[in-house]
Design an enzyme around this catalytic site. Structure first.
Site, PDB file in Angstrom:
ATOM      1  N   LYS A 187       0.878  -1.166   0.000  1.00 19.69           N
ATOM      2  CA  LYS A 187       0.000   0.000   0.000  1.00 19.69           C
ATOM      3  C   LYS A 187       0.926   1.229   0.000  1.00 19.69           C
ATOM      4  O   LYS A 187       1.468   1.624   1.025  1.00 19.69           O
ATOM      5  CB  LYS A 187      -0.891  -0.024   1.249  1.00 19.69           C
ATOM      6  N   GLU A 263       9.058   1.451  11.334  1.00 14.64           N
ATOM      7  CA  GLU A 263      10.161   2.406  11.124  1.00 14.64           C
ATOM      8  C   GLU A 263       9.520   3.786  11.132  1.00 14.64           C
ATOM      9  O   GLU A 263       8.810   4.140  10.192  1.00 14.64           O
ATOM     10  CB  GLU A 263      10.820   2.175   9.757  1.00 14.64           C
ATOM     11  N   CYS A 298      13.728  10.776   6.841  1.00 19.89           N
ATOM     12  CA  CYS A 298      13.485  10.344   8.221  1.00 19.89           C
ATOM     13  C   CYS A 298      14.699  10.591   9.103  1.00 19.89           C
ATOM     14  O   CYS A 298      14.577  10.962  10.260  1.00 19.89           O
ATOM     15  CB  CYS A 298      13.085   8.883   8.255  1.00 19.89           C
ATOM     16  N   GLU A 397       8.920  16.263  15.169  1.00 22.32           N
ATOM     17  CA  GLU A 397       9.449  16.138  13.815  1.00 22.32           C
ATOM     18  C   GLU A 397       8.678  17.062  12.877  1.00 22.32           C
ATOM     19  O   GLU A 397       7.455  17.003  12.812  1.00 22.32           O
ATOM     20  CB  GLU A 397       9.282  14.683  13.353  1.00 22.32           C
TER      21      GLU A 397
HETATM   22  P1  NAD Z   1       2.179   8.610   7.369  1.00 21.20           P
HETATM   23  O1  NAD Z   1       2.351   7.858   8.641  1.00 21.20           O
HETATM   24  O2  NAD Z   1       1.159   9.677   7.312  1.00 21.20           O
HETATM   25  O3  NAD Z   1       1.804   7.608   6.183  1.00 21.20           O
HETATM   26  C1  NAD Z   1       2.607   6.487   5.896  1.00 21.20           C
HETATM   27  C2  NAD Z   1       1.752   5.461   5.176  1.00 21.20           C
HETATM   28  O4  NAD Z   1       0.734   5.011   6.066  1.00 21.20           O
HETATM   29  C3  NAD Z   1       1.037   5.996   3.936  1.00 21.20           C
HETATM   30  O5  NAD Z   1       1.003   5.001   2.944  1.00 21.20           O
HETATM   31  C4  NAD Z   1      -0.353   6.269   4.474  1.00 21.20           C
HETATM   32  O6  NAD Z   1      -1.354   6.244   3.477  1.00 21.20           O
HETATM   33  C5  NAD Z   1      -0.519   5.123   5.440  1.00 21.20           C
HETATM   34  N1  NAD Z   1      -1.539   5.348   6.467  1.00 21.20           N
HETATM   35  C6  NAD Z   1      -2.024   6.534   6.925  1.00 21.20           C
HETATM   36  N2  NAD Z   1      -2.973   6.317   7.857  1.00 21.20           N
HETATM   37  C7  NAD Z   1      -3.086   4.980   7.993  1.00 21.20           C
HETATM   38  C8  NAD Z   1      -3.897   4.133   8.816  1.00 21.20           C
HETATM   39  N3  NAD Z   1      -4.776   4.643   9.677  1.00 21.20           N
HETATM   40  N4  NAD Z   1      -3.731   2.796   8.720  1.00 21.20           N
HETATM   41  C9  NAD Z   1      -2.818   2.277   7.879  1.00 21.20           C
HETATM   42  N5  NAD Z   1      -2.048   3.020   7.055  1.00 21.20           N
HETATM   43  C10 NAD Z   1      -2.174   4.361   7.114  1.00 21.20           C
HETATM   44  O7  NAD Z   1       3.615   9.154   6.983  1.00 21.20           O
HETATM   45  P2  NAD Z   1       4.039  10.037   5.721  1.00 21.20           P
HETATM   46  O8  NAD Z   1       3.537  11.430   5.920  1.00 21.20           O
HETATM   47  O9  NAD Z   1       3.691   9.325   4.466  1.00 21.20           O
HETATM   48  O10 NAD Z   1       5.635   9.986   5.868  1.00 21.20           O
HETATM   49  C11 NAD Z   1       6.332  10.774   6.765  1.00 21.20           C
HETATM   50  C12 NAD Z   1       6.693  10.001   8.012  1.00 21.20           C
HETATM   51  O11 NAD Z   1       7.418   8.822   7.661  1.00 21.20           O
HETATM   52  C13 NAD Z   1       7.622  10.796   8.902  1.00 21.20           C
HETATM   53  O12 NAD Z   1       7.251  10.630  10.242  1.00 21.20           O
HETATM   54  C14 NAD Z   1       8.982  10.162   8.639  1.00 21.20           C
HETATM   55  O13 NAD Z   1       9.934  10.319   9.643  1.00 21.20           O
HETATM   56  C15 NAD Z   1       8.593   8.733   8.476  1.00 21.20           C
HETATM   57  N6  NAD Z   1       9.669   8.006   7.781  1.00 21.20           N
HETATM   58  C16 NAD Z   1      10.436   7.110   8.507  1.00 21.20           C
HETATM   59  C17 NAD Z   1      11.485   6.426   7.882  1.00 21.20           C
HETATM   60  C18 NAD Z   1      12.340   5.413   8.640  1.00 21.20           C
HETATM   61  O14 NAD Z   1      13.066   4.640   7.996  1.00 21.20           O
HETATM   62  N7  NAD Z   1      12.302   5.364   9.950  1.00 21.20           N
HETATM   63  C19 NAD Z   1      11.747   6.654   6.527  1.00 21.20           C
HETATM   64  C20 NAD Z   1      10.968   7.581   5.838  1.00 21.20           C
HETATM   65  C21 NAD Z   1       9.922   8.245   6.479  1.00 21.20           C
END
Ligand code: NAD
Length: 493
Positions: A187, A263, A298, A397
């Site tokens: 997804k 992550e 991240c 963040e």
């Molecule tokens: P997000 O958590 O909003 O979304 C991530 C994914 O989860 C998307 O595909 C989104 O559609 C899905 N999602 C959203 N709500 C959901 C739910 N209720 N149930 C299941 N899936 C759901 O994050 P984002 O805005 O896409 O990305 C930014 C975040 O990702 C930041 O916090 C960043 O630090 C983190 N990140 C972490 C790493 C790492 O390796 N630790 C790497 C890249 C990004």
């Protein structure tokens, strides 16, 4: 990589996108979602707005093909051949994938090209090469019995990824999961689905059996939740925000106790001691360590801690290095920094700026939207100093191009400040003192501690967080453990 090729590829219209299920495109049943390019705010294409029913179909396909066994029970050497073909195909389509991804999420192409397709190809190649070198075990049992330990795939793995590096992060999960023999349902983020849909198409061309890799696009609230709550999904591998990570653990508890690997975000300290070997380099790496990809990384070094005795000198160098960064069209090879992923993300960044000013931090540079005439979403690299540990900017963040700077007096204070958040993803220490470097590596609670550099990594080392930056590790051979179970055979001789 030539500018002329990029310019040609950026003109190619992107057709409306379907899900990818059981080896073919499957048109969505409801009104599609518009995909807005952050480069100029135009509508790039549409993606299917998936439903729980479509997740059901994808999971059923994944399960059916897992049970059929043409992938899950294939000889590891055969899985290896297929994944190596996929790595080659990704490389052959690297520029096309990179340009498509940049049109979707706005990352500057000179970062995206390496970080997305080339890194994904490397990841598939790494796990392909690894999987026919994994042995089971013979346990040191008493005579008269034989204890064997087998590695078995889990079954159906759900992969949920964010928008900042969809192909790289997707590959970190899809490649080891497939190599271990699982079927996968991905997804992608609704803000960056295009390159992962193309990956699924390439996987089919590489000969991956239908149903081994499926992609269902749509919102997190519908598609993500349906996957997380599904009774026939054995594992969710997630990268994204802490808030969604918590929901996934709840969903696991409310459904089938599927394993969940998280992550999550970071607020990573970049710590510069007065004895840093090269202050000019430390300053320019500090700037690129927070501002590349508009801070949407991240592991971005979003908190800069500088020893008081060099503070003014270092800040001069930092502002000079920051001023040199060219924010611009992400598909222009001359741009150092591209667009912010979307309008909402930009608005969120600007709210952090307002909050930091209200809290009493000092705005050194930036703090505003730029290039409005493009119709896209761009933000000036932003530095605040006099940030104290209690401020929102020191704790939360941003995931944008906003750097919080704080001064420290000695090593103990540096450690206290470095560890004074709920996160523990990454850190860096700049020092010429070898003993101090090792003390800091041990003292700072983070999944990776860089010394005299920031960022720069490869597939051979694990990536993941301490504290609320999550658990489980992507990359390296350790990641294979997330996607297999140990089974014991106890044989009476
Ligand atoms: P997000 O958590 O909003 O979304 C991530 C994914 O989860 C998307 O595909 C989104 O559609 C899905 N999602 C959203 N709500 C959901 C739910 N209720 N149930 C299941 N899936 C759901 O994050 P984002 O805005 O896409 O990305 C930014 C975040 O990702 C930041 O916090 C960043 O630090 C983190 N990140 C972490 C790493 C790492 O390796 N630790 C790497 C890249 C990004």
């Amino acid at each position: 990589m030539q500018q002329a090729d990029i310019d040609r590829l950026r003109q190619i219209p992107v057709p409306a996108q379907a899900h990818w299920i059981a080896g073919r495109p499957v048109t969505g049943q409801t009104e599609p979602l518009a995909v807005i390019s952050p480069i100029d705010g135009s509508e790039l294409t549409t993606i299917a707005d998936g439903s729980a029913g479509e997740v059901e179909i994808a999971v059923a396909a994944a399960r059916t093909w897992f049970e059929v066994g043409s992938w899950s029970r294939a000889a590891p050497a055969d899985r290896k051949k297929c994944l190596l073909r996929l790595a080659d195909l990704i490389e052959q389509h690297a520029l096309e994938l990179a340009v498509l991804g940049v049109r979707n999420n706005g990352t500057e192409i000179n970062m995206a090209y390496k970080a997305e397709p080339l890194s994904a190809a490397q990841t598939f190649r790494y796990y392909a090469e690894a999987i026919d070198k994994v042995y089971g075990e013979i346990a040191p049992t008493p005579p008269g019995v034989l204890g064997l330990v087998h590695h078995e795939p889990l079954g159906v793995v759900g992969v949920i990824v964010p928008w900042n590096f969809p192909l790289m992060i997707g590959a970190w999960k899809v490649a080891p999961a497939l190599a271990a023999g699982n079927s996968v349902v991905v997804k992608p983020s609704e803000f960056a689905s295009l390159s992962l849909l193309k990956l699924a198409e390439l996987a089919a061309a590489a000969g991956l059996p239908d149903g081994a890799l499926n992609v269902v696009t749509g919102t997190g609230r519908v598609v993500g939740e349906a996957l997380a709550l599904h009774m026939d999904v054995d594992c969710i591998a997630f990268t994204g925000s802490g808030g969604v990570g918590r929901r996934l653990m709840e969903a696991s508890a409310r459904s089938n106790l599927k394993r969940v690997h998280l992550e999550l975000g970071g607020k990573s300290p970049n710590i510069v001691f007065a004895d840093a070997p090269d202050l000019d380099r430390a300053a320019s790496v500090a700037a690129s360590g927070i501002f590349r990809n508009s801070g949407q990384v991240c592991v971005a070094g979003s908190r800069l801690l500088v020893e008081a005795s060099i503070y003014d000198r270092f800040m001069d160098r930092l502002t000079t290095a920051t001023a040199k960064l060219r924010v611009g069209d992400p598909l222009d090879l001359k741009s150092d920094v591209g667009a912010v992923c979307g309008e909402d993300q930009l608005a969120k960044n600007l709210r952090f700026v307002d909050g930091a000013i209200r809290d009493g931090a000092r705005l050194v540079t930036g703090g505003r939207q730029i290039m409005q005439d493009t119709g896209g979403y761009y933000m000036a690299p932003t530095i605040f100093d006099e940030v104290t540990p209690g401020m929102q900017l020191a704790q939360e963040e941003v995931f944008g191009p906003v750097l919080a700077v704080t001064r420290f007096r000695d090593e103990d204070e540096a450690i206290r400040l470095a560890n004074a958040t709920d996160y523990g993803l990454a850190a860096a220490v700049w020092t010429s003192n070898l003993s101090r470097a090792h003390r800091m590596i041990r003292a700072v609670r983070a999944g990776v501690v860089h010394v005299n550099t920031y960022g720069g990594t490869d597939i051979t080392v694990p990536l993941g967080g301490f504290k609320q930056s999550g658990f489980g590790r992507d990359k390296s051979l350790h990641a294979l453990d997330k996607y297999s179970d140990l089974k014991t055979a106890w044989i009476q001789l």
